[in-house]
Write a protein that holds these residues in place. Structure first.
Motif, PDB file in Angstrom:
ATOM      1  N   VAL A  87      31.272  46.961  73.471  1.00  0.00           N
ATOM      2  CA  VAL A  87      32.713  47.217  73.379  1.00  0.00           C
ATOM      3  C   VAL A  87      33.505  46.126  74.084  1.00  0.00           C
ATOM      4  O   VAL A  87      34.486  45.616  73.542  1.00  0.00           O
ATOM      5  N   ILE A  88      33.048  45.727  75.303  1.00  0.00           N
ATOM      6  CA  ILE A  88      33.832  44.749  76.058  1.00  0.00           C
ATOM      7  C   ILE A  88      33.869  43.413  75.318  1.00  0.00           C
ATOM      8  O   ILE A  88      34.927  42.816  75.133  1.00  0.00           O
ATOM      9  N   LEU A 146      31.834  49.816  83.932  1.00  0.00           N
ATOM     10  CA  LEU A 146      31.887  49.068  82.675  1.00  0.00           C
ATOM     11  C   LEU A 146      32.576  49.896  81.589  1.00  0.00           C
ATOM     12  O   LEU A 146      33.302  49.366  80.753  1.00  0.00           O
ATOM     13  N   SER A 204      39.976  47.428  77.773  1.00  0.00           N
ATOM     14  CA  SER A 204      40.108  46.313  76.835  1.00  0.00           C
ATOM     15  C   SER A 204      40.459  46.817  75.440  1.00  0.00           C
ATOM     16  O   SER A 204      40.982  46.074  74.623  1.00  0.00           O
ATOM     17  N   GLY A 218      17.466  52.166  86.135  1.00  0.00           N
ATOM     18  CA  GLY A 218      18.788  51.867  85.583  1.00  0.00           C
ATOM     19  C   GLY A 218      18.725  50.631  84.707  1.00  0.00           C
ATOM     20  O   GLY A 218      18.150  49.610  85.064  1.00  0.00           O
ATOM     21  N   HIS A 219      19.351  50.773  83.570  1.00  0.00           N
ATOM     22  CA  HIS A 219      19.352  49.742  82.551  1.00  0.00           C
ATOM     23  C   HIS A 219      19.933  48.431  83.072  1.00  0.00           C
ATOM     24  O   HIS A 219      19.369  47.355  82.910  1.00  0.00           O
ATOM     25  N   PRO A 237      23.131  52.460  77.788  1.00  0.00           N
ATOM     26  CA  PRO A 237      24.574  52.464  78.046  1.00  0.00           C
ATOM     27  C   PRO A 237      25.131  51.088  78.354  1.00  0.00           C
ATOM     28  O   PRO A 237      26.270  50.790  78.016  1.00  0.00           O
ATOM     29  N   PHE A 238      24.312  50.235  78.998  1.00  0.00           N
ATOM     30  CA  PHE A 238      24.815  48.900  79.341  1.00  0.00           C
ATOM     31  C   PHE A 238      25.116  48.108  78.073  1.00  0.00           C
ATOM     32  O   PHE A 238      26.153  47.448  77.951  1.00  0.00           O
ATOM     33  N   ASN A 270      25.602  55.768  84.396  1.00  0.00           N
ATOM     34  CA  ASN A 270      25.306  54.736  85.378  1.00  0.00           C
ATOM     35  C   ASN A 270      25.955  53.396  85.060  1.00  0.00           C
ATOM     36  O   ASN A 270      25.654  52.402  85.692  1.00  0.00           O
ATOM     37  N   VAL A 271      26.867  53.360  84.086  1.00  0.00           N
ATOM     38  CA  VAL A 271      27.671  52.156  83.890  1.00  0.00           C
ATOM     39  C   VAL A 271      29.155  52.517  83.930  1.00  0.00           C
ATOM     40  O   VAL A 271      29.958  51.971  83.191  1.00  0.00           O
ATOM     41  N   GLU A 296      20.328  47.273  86.125  1.00  0.00           N
ATOM     42  CA  GLU A 296      19.560  46.583  87.149  1.00  0.00           C
ATOM     43  C   GLU A 296      18.367  45.857  86.526  1.00  0.00           C
ATOM     44  O   GLU A 296      18.064  44.713  86.886  1.00  0.00           O
ATOM     45  N   ALA A 299      35.658  48.664  79.468  1.00  0.00           N
ATOM     46  CA  ALA A 299      35.608  48.647  78.006  1.00  0.00           C
ATOM     47  C   ALA A 299      36.821  49.362  77.426  1.00  0.00           C
ATOM     48  O   ALA A 299      37.471  48.869  76.496  1.00  0.00           O
ATOM     49  N   ALA A 322      28.340  49.336  76.604  1.00  0.00           N
ATOM     50  CA  ALA A 322      29.536  48.850  77.297  1.00  0.00           C
ATOM     51  C   ALA A 322      29.802  47.396  76.954  1.00  0.00           C
ATOM     52  O   ALA A 322      30.939  47.005  76.668  1.00  0.00           O
TER      53      ALA A 322
END
Lengths: 168, 364
Positions: free
Chosen positions: A58-59, B138, B145, A129-130, A51-52, B134-135, A132, B142, A55
């Motif tokens: 996309v960001i 973020l 944005s 957690g990814h 998931p990180f 867990n994000v 961390e 996202a 995110a």
């Protein structure tokens, strides 16, 4: 089974939007299609339990880089391409694509991968957690590359300001 | 009794659909009545009555407005780029609404022996622990944005100079203030040690709200709220649609339902921003007696969100609009350095005094 269906849906949209990036005539619509394909990539990252990555995809790509590209297109006021089709690149492109496909399939079938897993197992990722894990690795093991990259970015920012604002 | 679909019990899906419906109906109703509340509140602050004719004290005004917009003629400018013109309102509206998927709006409730966390993107696993994205934070960043595109495209595709200028202003403003808002959030993560909203809220139990954990977090709270106002183009930062200069900014050429969509997106964004601020700084759904009466927790959450929305409207009734260069100067030369100072100060405070709820421990 539903995962495969969902994957085919997302992958299908990703492929179609990637084709539209080069096929559309209006540059803004091309940029929109590119954003769509980035978004599909992010969805695929989520399906890979990252998931990180999704995110940040996309960001950074959809939220920052593409905004810049859209800005440039808007300010240059590029209009729809009116000239004829460019056909001379198609043949070369097809050849390169087919050759790449061959190389990739060769790698996949006769790959030197042994299947051994490292210390980052999916269980560890779901437990700790990814975010961390990435943070710990980046600020301990890979601190020097991280710092060098940030200095490089700083130099790029200062350089672009100096180049763009000569008259100041 | 226990039906399983794809390895998860059947009530999991029912609960999921129910949560989605409840949250979206709530957001839609709040959007509709926020427009009414804004007119009423600003009206009373300016010593006039606001809408009074439709229904008791104008209570049916949102429905009348909706019907009027729905039946208006749809106009697409002849020189507009049609595709971008049509999708822009959708791109503006969707991210504003789906941000709510990760916001916890209540504690975990038990319905007929099934534990249901009041957050759309969360579920209770077999051992009873709550698992969420867990994000979460973020994810919200996202989506916010992505919201820029709706405005940029609307401004560009209308093929009108007012729209283009409005769109450019909006996007420059959103990008600049996203930076300061994101940096202000870092102070929260320094204390919470996680990006999961479920755990961030759990960490603020017992009045240990992040807003008053230490002075630096309070500063971060103020700056995050102001920057969020700028990001969603609310007064005093509503330059993209400054009537005196730009007619109506990026949505000048829009009419009918497409205009209504921009309007809804604006109000939905306001609700989202208030909900995020409540979740990150004001203890989320925490309040007295939530352990004994879990159903109180959504009410606390809603009360806090509505208080912040009231604050937004109050600000709108009070402050004049910024000038454009002042706005940019404020974002880059004032908020950005201050958030950096806040991050350093917060780090020092945590290493010297600790990240704990010291104010709460004084009273305990």
């Amino acid at each position: 089974m539903p995962e495969i269906l969902f994957f085919s849906l997302v992958a299908g949209v990703a492929i179609i939007s990637s084709i539209l990036v080069v096929a559309m005539r209006n540059p803004i619509n091309c940029a929109l299609s590119l954003i769509m394909s980035f978004f599909c990539m992010a969805t695929l990252y989520v399906m890979l339990d990252a998931p990180f990555m999704a995110a940040t995809q996309v960001i950074v790509y959809a939220g920052a880089i593409m905004v810049l590209i859209v800005f440039v297109i808007m300010l240059l006021n590029m209009r729809t391409e009116t000239s004829k089709n460019y056909v001379h690149g198609v043949l070369v492109g097809c050849i390169v694509a087919v050759l790449t496909l061959f190389v990739i399939s060769g790698f996949l079938t006769k790959s030197p991968l042994t299947g051994a897993t490292g210390s980052m197992t999916p269980e560890l990722i779901t437990k700790v957690g990814h975010t961390e894990l990435i943070g710990r690795a980046m600020f301990s093991q890979f601190l020097l590359p991280f710092e060098i990259t940030s200095i490089l970015l700083l130099v790029a920012i200062v350089g672009s300001v100096i180049l763009a604002k000569r008259k100041l | 009794m226990e039906y399983e679909i794809l390895g998860l019990p059947a009530w999991y899906y029912i609960a999921m659909v129910a949560k989605v419906l409840v949250v979206f109906v709530w957001v839609l109703l709040t959007v509709a009545y926020a427009t009414y509340a804004e007119r009423k509140i600003i009206g009373h602050m300016q010593v006039r009555l606001g809408p009074m004719r439709t229904g008791w004290h104008g209570l049916l005004q949102p429905i009348a407005d909706g019907l009027k917009l729905f039946f208006k003629e749809e106009i697409i400018p002849a020189e507009a780029s049609t595709f971008a013109f049509l999708v822009a309102p959708l791109i503006a509206l969707v991210p504003a609404f789906i941000s709510f998927a990760v916001i916890p709006f209540g504690t975990t409730i038990t319905v007929m022996g099934c534990k249901i966390p009041l957050q759309i993107a969360a579920y209770a696993d077999k051992s009873g622990g709550v698992i969420d994205v867990n994000v979460g934070v973020l994810y919200i960043l996202a989506l916010s944005s992505l919201g820029v595109y709706g405005i940029v495209l609307a401004g560009w595709s209308s093929n009108s100079k007012y729209s283009l200028l409005g769109g450019l202003r909006a996007s420059a403003q959103m990008i600049s203030y996203e930076l300061a808002a994101g940096l202000a959030l870092i102070t929260v993560f320094m204390v919470s040690g996680t990006l999961s909203l479920q755990q961030i809220v759990a960490d603020q139990a017992g009045f240990g709200w992040y807003a008053w954990r230490n002075p630096f977090l309070f500063g971060a709270f103020i700056i995050f709220f102001i920057c969020s106002l700028a990001e969603i183009n609310r007064t005093p930062f509503d330059l993209p649609e400054a009537e005196t200069e730009l007619v109506s900014g990026f949505c000048t050429e829009y009419s009918s339902m497409k205009y209504a969509m921009f309007f809804m997106a604006e109000y939905a964004n306001m609700i989202t921003v208030c909900a995020i601020t409540v979740t990150l700084f004001l203890g989320g759904w925490h309040g007295p007696f939530t352990d004994a009466f879990p159903l109180l927790s959504p009410l606390y959450f809603i009360a806090k969100v509505y208080s912040l929305i009231f604050l937004c409207m109050w600000i709108r009734a009070t402050y004049p609009r910024y000038r454009y260069d002042q706005l940019m100067g404020l974002g880059w030369k004032f908020f950005l350095p201050i958030t950096l100072v806040l991050i350093v100060g917060n780090g020092l405070w945590i290493s010297v005094i600790g990240a704990g709820n010291w104010l709460g421990s004084l009273f305990a």
